[in-house]
Design a protein around this motif. Structure first.
Motif, PDB file in Angstrom:
ATOM      1  N   ALA A 279      41.218  48.818  35.708  1.00  0.00           N
ATOM      2  CA  ALA A 279      40.880  47.619  36.471  1.00  0.00           C
ATOM      3  C   ALA A 279      42.070  46.722  36.753  1.00  0.00           C
ATOM      4  N   ASP A 280      43.277  47.297  36.860  1.00  0.00           N
ATOM      5  CA  ASP A 280      44.413  46.447  37.194  1.00  0.00           C
ATOM      6  C   ASP A 280      45.349  47.125  38.177  1.00  0.00           C
ATOM      7  N   LEU A 281      46.142  46.293  38.829  1.00  0.00           N
ATOM      8  CA  LEU A 281      47.162  46.720  39.782  1.00  0.00           C
ATOM      9  C   LEU A 281      48.510  46.465  39.132  1.00  0.00           C
ATOM     10  N   ALA A 282      49.331  47.490  39.016  1.00  0.00           N
ATOM     11  CA  ALA A 282      50.604  47.368  38.314  1.00  0.00           C
ATOM     12  C   ALA A 282      51.759  47.847  39.178  1.00  0.00           C
ATOM     13  N   GLU A 283      52.958  47.402  38.828  1.00  0.00           N
ATOM     14  CA  GLU A 283      54.193  47.867  39.461  1.00  0.00           C
ATOM     15  C   GLU A 283      55.144  48.329  38.372  1.00  0.00           C
ATOM     16  N   ASN A 284      55.864  49.431  38.633  1.00  0.00           N
ATOM     17  CA  ASN A 284      56.820  49.953  37.666  1.00  0.00           C
ATOM     18  C   ASN A 284      58.096  49.133  37.649  1.00  0.00           C
ATOM     19  N   PHE A 285      58.513  48.763  36.438  1.00  0.00           N
ATOM     20  CA  PHE A 285      59.784  48.077  36.221  1.00  0.00           C
ATOM     21  C   PHE A 285      60.482  48.736  35.046  1.00  0.00           C
ATOM     22  N   GLU A 286      61.797  48.776  35.093  1.00  0.00           N
ATOM     23  CA  GLU A 286      62.558  49.276  33.952  1.00  0.00           C
ATOM     24  C   GLU A 286      62.505  48.243  32.838  1.00  0.00           C
ATOM     25  N   ALA A 287      62.254  48.707  31.612  1.00  0.00           N
ATOM     26  CA  ALA A 287      62.227  47.826  30.445  1.00  0.00           C
ATOM     27  C   ALA A 287      63.553  47.930  29.703  1.00  0.00           C
ATOM     28  N   VAL A 288      64.105  46.783  29.283  1.00  0.00           N
ATOM     29  CA  VAL A 288      65.384  46.782  28.568  1.00  0.00           C
ATOM     30  C   VAL A 288      65.205  46.703  27.059  1.00  0.00           C
ATOM     31  N   GLU A 289      63.953  46.604  26.622  1.00  0.00           N
ATOM     32  CA  GLU A 289      63.638  46.689  25.201  1.00  0.00           C
ATOM     33  C   GLU A 289      62.288  47.368  25.066  1.00  0.00           C
ATOM     34  N   ALA A 290      61.956  47.798  23.874  1.00  0.00           N
ATOM     35  CA  ALA A 290      60.692  48.494  23.655  1.00  0.00           C
ATOM     36  C   ALA A 290      59.523  47.547  23.900  1.00  0.00           C
ATOM     37  N   VAL A 291      58.687  47.902  24.859  1.00  0.00           N
ATOM     38  CA  VAL A 291      57.454  47.157  25.144  1.00  0.00           C
ATOM     39  C   VAL A 291      56.343  48.188  25.307  1.00  0.00           C
ATOM     40  N   ASP A 292      55.187  47.885  24.763  1.00  0.00           N
ATOM     41  CA  ASP A 292      54.066  48.816  24.893  1.00  0.00           C
ATOM     42  C   ASP A 292      52.895  48.122  25.558  1.00  0.00           C
ATOM     43  N   ALA A 293      51.820  48.857  25.739  1.00  0.00           N
ATOM     44  CA  ALA A 293      50.646  48.344  26.446  1.00  0.00           C
ATOM     45  C   ALA A 293      50.167  47.040  25.823  1.00  0.00           C
ATOM     46  N   GLY A 294      49.891  46.050  26.675  1.00  0.00           N
ATOM     47  CA  GLY A 294      49.397  44.763  26.218  1.00  0.00           C
ATOM     48  C   GLY A 294      50.469  43.724  25.983  1.00  0.00           C
TER      49      GLY A 294
ATOM     50  N   LYS B 119      60.249  41.382  26.645  1.00  0.00           N
ATOM     51  CA  LYS B 119      59.167  40.574  26.083  1.00  0.00           C
ATOM     52  C   LYS B 119      59.333  39.118  26.503  1.00  0.00           C
ATOM     53  N   ALA B 120      58.239  38.482  26.891  1.00  0.00           N
ATOM     54  CA  ALA B 120      58.273  37.057  27.223  1.00  0.00           C
ATOM     55  C   ALA B 120      58.371  36.257  25.933  1.00  0.00           C
ATOM     56  N   ARG B 121      59.219  35.239  25.947  1.00  0.00           N
ATOM     57  CA  ARG B 121      59.430  34.402  24.762  1.00  0.00           C
ATOM     58  C   ARG B 121      58.889  32.984  24.933  1.00  0.00           C
ATOM     59  N   VAL B 122      58.817  32.504  26.185  1.00  0.00           N
ATOM     60  CA  VAL B 122      58.271  31.181  26.470  1.00  0.00           C
ATOM     61  C   VAL B 122      57.350  31.296  27.683  1.00  0.00           C
ATOM     62  N   SER B 123      56.409  30.381  27.796  1.00  0.00           N
ATOM     63  CA  SER B 123      55.346  30.519  28.793  1.00  0.00           C
ATOM     64  C   SER B 123      55.836  30.522  30.230  1.00  0.00           C
ATOM     65  N   TYR B 124      56.804  29.683  30.576  1.00  0.00           N
ATOM     66  CA  TYR B 124      57.203  29.564  31.975  1.00  0.00           C
ATOM     67  C   TYR B 124      57.847  30.826  32.541  1.00  0.00           C
ATOM     68  N   GLU B 125      58.309  31.738  31.685  1.00  0.00           N
ATOM     69  CA  GLU B 125      58.988  32.927  32.191  1.00  0.00           C
ATOM     70  C   GLU B 125      58.088  34.152  32.320  1.00  0.00           C
ATOM     71  N   ALA B 126      56.866  34.096  31.823  1.00  0.00           N
ATOM     72  CA  ALA B 126      55.966  35.254  31.848  1.00  0.00           C
ATOM     73  C   ALA B 126      55.612  35.637  33.279  1.00  0.00           C
ATOM     74  N   VAL B 127      55.630  36.943  33.567  1.00  0.00           N
ATOM     75  CA  VAL B 127      55.285  37.426  34.912  1.00  0.00           C
ATOM     76  C   VAL B 127      54.103  38.388  34.921  1.00  0.00           C
ATOM     77  N   GLY B 128      53.832  39.046  33.827  1.00  0.00           N
ATOM     78  CA  GLY B 128      52.749  40.010  33.787  1.00  0.00           C
ATOM     79  C   GLY B 128      52.598  40.618  32.410  1.00  0.00           C
ATOM     80  N   VAL B 129      51.756  41.653  32.329  1.00  0.00           N
ATOM     81  CA  VAL B 129      51.449  42.320  31.072  1.00  0.00           C
ATOM     82  C   VAL B 129      51.603  43.820  31.278  1.00  0.00           C
ATOM     83  N   VAL B 130      52.174  44.513  30.298  1.00  0.00           N
ATOM     84  CA  VAL B 130      52.304  45.967  30.396  1.00  0.00           C
ATOM     85  C   VAL B 130      50.904  46.571  30.386  1.00  0.00           C
ATOM     86  N   SER B 131      50.618  47.366  31.405  1.00  0.00           N
ATOM     87  CA  SER B 131      49.286  47.928  31.603  1.00  0.00           C
ATOM     88  C   SER B 131      48.964  49.011  30.587  1.00  0.00           C
ATOM     89  N   THR B 132      47.689  49.066  30.216  1.00  0.00           N
ATOM     90  CA  THR B 132      47.191  50.105  29.326  1.00  0.00           C
ATOM     91  C   THR B 132      46.819  51.354  30.117  1.00  0.00           C
TER      92      THR B 132
END
Length: 194
Positions: A36-51, A84-97
């Motif tokens: 139920a989501d629309l996602a775009e692929n981005f390169e991750a510079v640190e380990a991030v998993d779903a959610g 990983k987002a560290r503060v609220s103003y910089e968050a752009v999305g969530v890694v899709s499951t």
């Protein structure tokens, strides 16, 4: 045997696809059952998993608009990667499951970042127990996690499921924007922030 179907190509399977179309697809409708989501692929510079709640990093990668042959340098861009987002103003999305639709080509160390739709998101209860309807923001203490938004600030989405003790995630509708909540924490206005 069941194999991949190819249209406009030699049907070489990439990943777990069952239909591969080389060309544009036009349809009058499109239903997706389990995601139920629309996602775009981005390169991750640190380990991030779903959610994981993510932000753009200062690291960049090259990306082209996806034409078979680039006709000029106008078809190529230097694009942000995510972390990983560290503060609220910089968050752009969530890694899709389990994204329903993924935009963008496959990229090295790529992760599908959901910008729209329903998605499980990692949460902490540091600002209170999350209930359906609560606005969520980036955790103050755990990078990549969300917490209940109290007062006013940058929202990353709205919970559509309650927090369950022992479960790391809640279901959230992605909804980035500034919110000012009433004292009960249930009603919001974007104009209150202007």
């Amino acid at each position: 045997s069941l194999g991949v179907v190819g249209i406009g190509n030699d049907a070489t399977q990439l990943g777990d696809e069952m239909l591969r179309v080389s060309g544009r697809v036009r349809a009058t409708g499109f239903d997706i059952d389990a995601a139920a989501d629309l996602a775009e692929n981005f390169e991750a510079v640190e380990a991030v998993d779903a959610g994981t709640v993510v932000a753009f990093s200062t690291t960049t990668t090259q990306w082209s608009v996806g034409k078979a042959t680039a006709t000029s340098t106008n078809d190529e861009y230097t694009m942000s990667t995510v972390r990983k987002a560290r503060v609220s103003y910089e968050a752009v999305g969530v890694v899709s499951t389990n994204p329903g639709i993924v935009l963008g080509k496959r990229v090295q160390n790529g992760v599908p970042v959901a910008f729209s739709g329903r998605i499980p998101v990692k949460v902490t209860t540091e600002a209170g127990i999350i209930k359906q309807g609560d606005y969520l923001t980036v955790s103050d203490t755990m990078p990549g996690y969300a917490m209940k938004l109290v007062g006013e600030g940058q929202s990353i989405g709205r919970a559509v499921s309650d927090y369950v003790e022992g479960k790391e995630k809640v279901l959230m509708v992605v909804q980035n924007g500034l919110q000012k909540l009433d004292l009960a924490g249930k009603h919001a206005t974007t104009t209150g922030m202007l």
